[in-house]
Design a protein around this motif. Sequence first.
Motif, PDB file in Angstrom:
ATOM      1  N   LYS A 105       0.597  -1.519  -0.149  1.00 27.55           N
ATOM      2  CA  LYS A 105       0.060   0.004  -0.331  1.00 27.55           C
ATOM      3  C   LYS A 105       1.113   1.085  -0.285  1.00 27.55           C
ATOM      4  O   LYS A 105       1.901   1.062   0.711  1.00 27.55           O
ATOM      5  N   GLN A 106       0.723   2.208  -1.045  1.00 27.80           N
ATOM      6  CA  GLN A 106       1.625   3.348  -1.418  1.00 27.80           C
ATOM      7  C   GLN A 106       3.333   3.409  -0.926  1.00 27.80           C
ATOM      8  O   GLN A 106       3.114   3.839  -0.628  1.00 27.80           O
ATOM      9  N   GLY A 107       3.822   1.876  -1.834  1.00 28.54           N
ATOM     10  CA  GLY A 107       5.013   1.713  -2.087  1.00 28.54           C
ATOM     11  C   GLY A 107       5.360   1.035   0.007  1.00 28.54           C
ATOM     12  O   GLY A 107       6.994   0.522  -0.267  1.00 28.54           O
ATOM     13  N   ILE A 108       4.904   0.957   0.610  1.00 31.61           N
ATOM     14  CA  ILE A 108       5.143   0.049   1.338  1.00 31.61           C
ATOM     15  C   ILE A 108       4.853  -1.737   2.012  1.00 31.61           C
ATOM     16  O   ILE A 108       3.561  -1.320   1.407  1.00 31.61           O
ATOM     17  N   LEU A 109       5.737  -2.287   1.943  1.00 35.31           N
ATOM     18  CA  LEU A 109       5.328  -3.775   2.393  1.00 35.31           C
ATOM     19  C   LEU A 109       5.466  -4.167   3.239  1.00 35.31           C
ATOM     20  O   LEU A 109       6.526  -3.345   4.346  1.00 35.31           O
ATOM     21  N   GLN A 110       4.012  -4.677   3.816  1.00 32.03           N
ATOM     22  CA  GLN A 110       4.036  -5.294   4.978  1.00 32.03           C
ATOM     23  C   GLN A 110       4.041  -6.742   5.311  1.00 32.03           C
ATOM     24  O   GLN A 110       2.616  -7.213   4.217  1.00 32.03           O
ATOM     25  N   GLN A 111       4.778  -7.941   5.405  1.00 30.80           N
ATOM     26  CA  GLN A 111       4.968  -9.304   5.480  1.00 30.80           C
ATOM     27  C   GLN A 111       3.380  -9.793   6.213  1.00 30.80           C
ATOM     28  O   GLN A 111       3.281  -9.476   7.704  1.00 30.80           O
TER      29      GLN A 111
END
Length: 495
Positions: free
Chosen positions: A222-228
């Motif tokens: 989301k919006q350039g952010i990766l959350q594993q």
Amino acid sequence: MQIRCTQADHQNQQIIGVCIDITCQNQRPYCHFCLTLHVNHLPMLTPFNLLNEWIYQRIIRVNNAYNNIQELKVSLDNLMNQFYPYFNYNIHQISELGLSQIDRLIAGLCQIEDCEKVLFLQLKPLIEQVKSTINDILKKTKNQSNLKENINNQIQHNINQLNLEYSGPFQQLKQNIKPIKFELLKQYSIKQGERCNSVAFNKDCSIVAVGCESLIKIFEFKQGILQQTHILNQHKHGVSALYFMKKSNQFISGDYKGFILIWASNHVNQWICSQIVRQQNDIINCLILNNNEDIIISSSNDNTIKFWTKKNEWICQQTITDHKRWISQLSFNEKQNQIISCGWERLILVIEYSEQVKKWMVIQKIPVDCQGLRLCFINDNLFTFQPKKGNLIYVYEMNSLSKSFTKTKHITVNQGDDTYQYFPQQYIKSKQFLVSKHDKYINLIRKTDNDEFQVEYSIQFGSQALFGQMSDDGEYLITWDDLSKEIQIRRCIEE
């Protein structure tokens, strides 16, 4: 096909087949009453229900002959290029040359003279033989002038149709195209020590899958952010290919031992392996699906291309074995009726689905002067091919008459010798640019007017071991390389 016989006394009988005997002097389409006219070559009578396939096979032969001629033409053009510097050479300019220029001139002329003494003597009779053969072919081919006129009229008609159909939308599209660059979102990079061969976005770019050795890491994006969110460990060997389905919440993965796993998300957002298939005996290099998502195509280091169809489960329906070495990448055309493939031999295959026999068939083998690890359809009539070595991308276009592909131009990119076959070429239609990794670079290449190409933006990395994918909308590029050992996110900025 309802055609009636026009022979006298044949009572307007229905035509039931065609005579394919080359010596036949009678009317080739025949009815029951015509059979006595073909009594001397009955085995050469072909019923109408088999005629389409007979014609199809001959068209393939024509295409192969055309490609052989094109290959000869390329060789002759390369030979001619050696002479161009000396055509109409102004001898009075020698006094203006420096020593090094004179040295190169003399060396070049000596080499040509040496070739003339030996090799040209062998070439001359071959040229005469080719000219004689061509004259024989032309003598046997009738109505050449009418054919040429019809061809020219058809070409002009096609050009006019293209101008009428595409000038308006294309002009609008051109106005919307802006220069681009990709900004590294350094603050969102993720340290990743294990090698990542493959990256895939889902249909709305909200999920990213990354193959990290034998693990698949799932990220919310989301919006350039990766959350594993998940780590999937069903693969026992390195993950080499990933592909998200667009119509359903599923993806497929392939590994170093030829296993393909089908994954689906359940109602609690957990990823479940719904099926494991294996009919390939080596690394899965590429996985693609058709738009209907009822066909999976896989390529492998076992030199095969396999077509998988969904019944109750995915099963292997067909295998193409024309490649003799590892197959790196596959690409669908827009109509989804053709696939191209390339790899570690000097060959590109064009594979087409035959409605007559309900199978995929190799309709063209394009010899190339190099190995190539990446290729991509731009549209139904155009594709690009990235040689492993050098500084060029080859562009192939379909001939409107022969319906076969020939190399028509090239794109100059960075010099390199790439040894890593992952990171497939990708064309972003909405932004009209091609994403092509070569050596330590990712090149963003804009398609311009008249199907020309120019490199608009390049990203240099410190390593050839560089893998990734761009989102389908062209907004984000995610990569991993073994120098930074990071999963990096870049965002498209239109200037």
